[in-house]
Design an enzyme around this catalytic site. Structure first.
Site, PDB file in Angstrom:
ATOM      1  N   GLY A   1       0.754  -1.126   0.130  1.00 53.38           N
ATOM      2  CA  GLY A   1       0.024  -0.087   0.011  1.00 53.38           C
ATOM      3  C   GLY A   1       0.718   1.219  -0.016  1.00 53.38           C
TER       4      GLY A   1
ATOM      5  N   ASP B   1       0.633   4.213   4.087  1.00 49.45           N
ATOM      6  CA  ASP B   1      -0.494   4.802   3.320  1.00 49.45           C
ATOM      7  C   ASP B   1      -1.588   4.978   4.350  1.00 49.45           C
ATOM      8  OD1 ASP B   1      -0.995   1.949   4.021  1.00 49.45           O
ATOM      9  OD2 ASP B   1      -1.890   1.265   1.944  1.00 49.45           O
TER      10      ASP B   1
ATOM     11  N   ASP C   1      -4.556   2.603  10.816  1.00 49.45           N
ATOM     12  CA  ASP C   1      -5.972   2.158  11.217  1.00 49.45           C
ATOM     13  C   ASP C   1      -5.934   1.586  12.748  1.00 49.45           C
ATOM     14  OD1 ASP C   1      -8.552   1.589  11.411  1.00 49.45           O
ATOM     15  OD2 ASP C   1      -8.495   0.184   9.500  1.00 49.45           O
TER      16      ASP C   1
ATOM     17  N   VAL D   1     -11.678   2.614   3.105  1.00 43.97           N
ATOM     18  CA  VAL D   1     -11.344   3.384   2.077  1.00 43.97           C
ATOM     19  C   VAL D   1     -10.573   2.658   1.171  1.00 43.97           C
ATOM     20  CG1 VAL D   1     -11.517   5.439   2.966  1.00 43.97           C
ATOM     21  CG2 VAL D   1      -9.546   4.468   3.373  1.00 43.97           C
TER      22      VAL D   1
ATOM     23  N   ASP E   1      -6.191  -1.125  -0.848  1.00 43.96           N
ATOM     24  CA  ASP E   1      -6.873  -2.219  -1.640  1.00 43.96           C
ATOM     25  C   ASP E   1      -7.992  -2.884  -0.876  1.00 43.96           C
ATOM     26  OD1 ASP E   1      -5.951  -5.428  -1.008  1.00 43.96           O
ATOM     27  OD2 ASP E   1      -5.067  -3.556   0.252  1.00 43.96           O
TER      28      ASP E   1
ATOM     29  N   ARG F   1      -6.013  -0.493  -5.719  1.00 44.39           N
ATOM     30  CA  ARG F   1      -4.910   0.215  -5.436  1.00 44.39           C
ATOM     31  C   ARG F   1      -4.442   1.481  -6.424  1.00 44.39           C
ATOM     32  NH1 ARG F   1      -2.082  -2.238  -1.221  1.00 44.39           N
ATOM     33  NH2 ARG F   1      -2.297  -4.615  -1.074  1.00 44.39           N
TER      34      ARG F   1
END
Length: 180
Positions: free
Chosen positions: A44, A100, A103, A153, A159, A165
């Site tokens: 990512g 990226d 989370d 997202v 992805d 991506r």
């Protein structure tokens, strides 16, 4: 074709460029004389890291790790696996982890602690997106491009089942795509 699966655009291509420019200037100032090792967590990180590196005006080294905690789902499993380790020594190096998205915080916290254990002089995290409402461990990135709400997202490296991506922006995936 891919746009039909996107509910809304959360971060435009232009916003991503502005974020990378701002972060690049800040990182250039902080790391100017430190010859940092910028480590990307595959896959990512690639689009963001590419744009960010172009905004950093200094000598630096680049390395990659392939780390997974998703294993095909939409939520982190908490089981962090190193699929490809760094091939560069981190001993006494200033490490900048390029992400990226942060989370749950599980993966990035484990990798940060691992690199410190291996003798890194410092380990900081720069992320395009921060989703603090998704945290399951305490973790705050050092450099944040944009804080986003708890939505699923995709795009610009992010992805779902290895798809999306290549979108040039970050968008919210329609729930019907992943709730099959």
């Amino acid at each position: 074709m891919l746009e039909k699966d996107i509910e809304k655009v959360l971060v435009t291509q232009e916003e991503i460029r502005e974020i990378a420019s701002k972060l690049g200037k800040e990182l250039t100032q902080e790391y100017q004389d430190k010859f940092p090792l910028v480590v990307g967590l595959l896959n990512g990180c690639v689009p963001f890291m590419g744009v960010l590196l172009g905004e950093m005006d200094m000598h630096l080294e680049v390395g990659f790790m392939d780390v997974s905690s998703y294993h095909g789902g939409i939520e982190s499993s908490g089981d962090v696996k190193i699929l490809k380790d760094l091939e560069i020594s981190v001993h006494n190096r200033h490490i900048l982890l390029a992400e990226d998205i942060v989370d749950t915080g599980r993966t990035i916290k484990v990798i940060r602690e691992l690199l410190l254990y291996r003798g890194a002089a410092s380990v900081k995290v720069v992320t395009l997106l921060d989703k603090p409402t998704g945290r399951v461990v305490e973790f705050v990135p050092d450099y944040i491009g944009k804080t986003i709400p708890k939505e699923f997202v995709v795009g610009f490296g992010l992805d779902y089942e290895e798809k999306y991506r290549n979108l040039p922006y970050v968008g919210v995936l329609k729930p019907e795509v992943y709730n099959k």
